[in-house]
Design a protein around this motif. Structure first.
Motif, PDB file in Angstrom:
ATOM      1  N   ALA A 108       2.370   1.800  -3.413  1.00  0.00           N
ATOM      2  CA  ALA A 108       1.347   2.273  -4.350  1.00  0.00           C
ATOM      3  C   ALA A 108       1.087   3.762  -4.163  1.00  0.00           C
ATOM      4  CB  ALA A 108       0.056   1.479  -4.164  1.00  0.00           C
ATOM      5  N   GLN A 109       1.126   4.218  -2.917  1.00  0.00           N
ATOM      6  CA  GLN A 109       0.875   5.632  -2.625  1.00  0.00           C
ATOM      7  C   GLN A 109       1.995   6.517  -3.162  1.00  0.00           C
ATOM      8  OE1 GLN A 109      -1.767   7.318  -1.020  1.00  0.00           O
ATOM      9  NE2 GLN A 109      -2.792   5.392  -1.487  1.00  0.00           N
ATOM     10  N   THR A 135       0.835  -1.207   0.000  1.00  0.00           N
ATOM     11  CA  THR A 135       0.000   0.000   0.000  1.00  0.00           C
ATOM     12  C   THR A 135       0.865   1.251   0.000  1.00  0.00           C
ATOM     13  OG1 THR A 135      -1.757  -1.133   1.209  1.00  0.00           O
ATOM     14  CG2 THR A 135      -1.771   1.266   1.264  1.00  0.00           C
ATOM     15  N   ARG A 179       3.977   5.884  -5.511  1.00  0.00           N
ATOM     16  CA  ARG A 179       4.154   5.697  -6.960  1.00  0.00           C
ATOM     17  C   ARG A 179       3.316   6.686  -7.766  1.00  0.00           C
ATOM     18  NH1 ARG A 179       2.656   0.468  -7.323  1.00  0.00           N
ATOM     19  NH2 ARG A 179       4.715  -0.237  -6.616  1.00  0.00           N
ATOM     20  N   ARG A 180       2.413   7.397  -7.113  1.00  0.00           N
ATOM     21  CA  ARG A 180       1.525   8.319  -7.835  1.00  0.00           C
ATOM     22  C   ARG A 180       2.331   9.373  -8.588  1.00  0.00           C
ATOM     23  NH1 ARG A 180      -1.516  11.293  -4.045  1.00  0.00           N
ATOM     24  NH2 ARG A 180      -0.179  10.532  -2.363  1.00  0.00           N
TER      25      ARG A 180
END
Length: 444
Positions: free
Chosen positions: A302-303, A299, A305-306
């Motif tokens: 993923a955060q 998670t 990677r924005r």
């Protein structure tokens, strides 16, 4: 180059400029022309962006070849920053999207591209315009106007700036440009042209560009937008940048814009406005990556990677107890990006927590912030209150913007005047070293 050489300027934008031995000098950003009352406009040089985001003037007399995808120069480039003169126009910045009248009386057209052609004398003249007729509304649907190529002398009032000028073609030429580079382009234009470009950008892109502009340019653009649009753009900006900009506006105008913003977005900005500008509270952003201790490393990755997340904020995840909106619950520590990459994705963020990281109070001075960032080689520092709740995060770019002089975007470093492979080789005589300056001086 042959006498038939013709180049369309919009297609030239972004083309790489090489010296004779194949080293890259920079990229073409515009073409400088002299628009005269009589006779075809004369192209006198290229605006070339060289390393360091500096724009310099390259006389067309120093260009030996213009082919698909490349421009070859003689290798002698004056590194003095380009300054537009009173009689000069830049094609992308000032001629594209201009509305002009056809001399045959057939109506108004919009300039979408300009071609320059080299004459047998060696001079480059603007010889053709690619234009679009005004759109028409038919009985059943909206029809986009037809296009045609006309000689430059087929239009009138080219020497007079149109009151209304769009920005679609200019932005198309610069669509792949980073926000900071587009900000440089806009900063060099006049106030009216800046507003035309601002009107053509979407809210997110304009917000990114505003964050890279000097404060006076930010204020001029935001004040030129209607209130609702200005509020939307402020919402799209980082809260700390929006607060800095509102601090530069008259109190009444700032209050009106805050009242027009979405309450949730305005709340973050109002909170930042309570802190002094030269403190950690005034510098911080309230939107870092915040997670709970039980969230997984997958998670967290993923955060960060924005694509829209600035690199400094992507360097670490801030772990807190609920709630996870600033001001959060108790701050637990940070998870560094590199450590996250080395651990199993299913593991909890708490397993890689750095609970000993340095932190700031909201009233910490800029000097304190700078020393901590430098001492521990960090890109960001958390700001905590007395209950160890996370208020926000100060990043290294926030500090640099504050400690650099106000005119740092346009200032010249003396050592840049003479370095780089495109400079005049050492050991030559004074007359030869000054030759590019003499050529530039005679471009008008």
């Amino acid at each position: 180059m042959s006498a038939s050489t013709r180049v369309f300027v919009a297609r030239l934008a972004g083309t790489v400029v090489f010296d004779p031995i194949g080293d890259q000098v920079g990229r073409v950003r515009d073409v400088v022309v002299l628009v005269r009352a009589k006779g075809a406009p004369r192209a006198v040089g290229l605006v070339v962006e060289v390393p360091g985001r500096r724009r310099v003037f390259l006389p067309l007399t120093r260009v030996t070849s213009i082919d698909a995808g490349q421009v070859i120069s003689t290798g002698l480039v004056n590194m003095r920053r380009f300054e537009q003169r009173a009689m000069e126009s830049v094609v992308l910045g000032e001629l594209l999207d201009r509305r002009v009248q056809l001399k045959d009386g057939s109506g108004e057209v919009t300039i979408e591209d300009v071609s320059i052609a080299q004459q047998r004398t060696g001079d480059w003249l603007v010889d053709q315009l690619f234009v679009r007729r005004r759109s028409t509304r038919g009985s059943t649907r909206f029809r986009r106007g037809s296009t045609l190529t006309v000689p430059v002398d087929a239009v009138q009032d080219l020497t007079r700036r149109s009151v209304e000028q769009g920005a679609a073609r200019l932005l198309e030429a610069y669509e792949d440009m980073r926000a900071a580079d587009l900000a440089d382009v806009i900063h060099e234009l006049g106030t009216a042209r800046r507003l035309e470009i601002a009107g053509a950008l979407n809210d997110e892109r304009l917000a990114d560009v505003l964050e890279e502009l000097p404060e006076d340019a930010q204020v001029a653009i935001l004040s030129g937008l209607d209130r609702d649009r200005a509020a939307d753009v402020l919402e799209a900006m980082e809260p700390d940048d929006a607060a800095d900009l509102l601090n530069e506006l008259p109190d009444e105008q700032a209050t009106q814009l805050l009242n027009l913003m979405e309450p949730e977005e305005a709340a973050d900005v109002r909170r930042l406005l309570e802190y002094a500008e030269d403190t950690a509270g005034g510098l911080m952003t309230t939107e870092p990556v915040i997670l709970g201790a039980d969230d997984t490393i997958a998670t967290a990755l993923a955060q960060i990677r924005r694509a829209e997340l600035p690199p400094a904020l992507a360097s670490m995840v801030f772990v807190v107890r609920p709630p996870q909106e600033t001001p959060t619950g108790r701050f637990l520590g940070v998870a560094h990006f590199q450590r996250l990459l080395r651990e199993p994705p299913h593991a909890a963020v708490a397993s890689v927590l750095d609970a000993e990281t340095e932190w700031l109070t909201h009233d910490a001075s800029v000097g304190q912030v700078t020393r901590l960032l430098a001492a521990y080689d960090l890109l960001a520092l958390p700001v905590l209150d007395a209950q160890r709740r996370l208020l926000g995060v100060v990043t290294v770019d926030d500090v640099l913007d504050h400690i650099l002089p106000d005119d740092w975007r346009g200032s010249d470093d003396e050592h840049l005047e003479s370095i780089g492979p495109q400079s005049v080789p050492a050991g030559r005589g004074e007359a030869e070293r000054r030759e590019p300056e003499r050529r530039e001086a005679t471009r008008g």
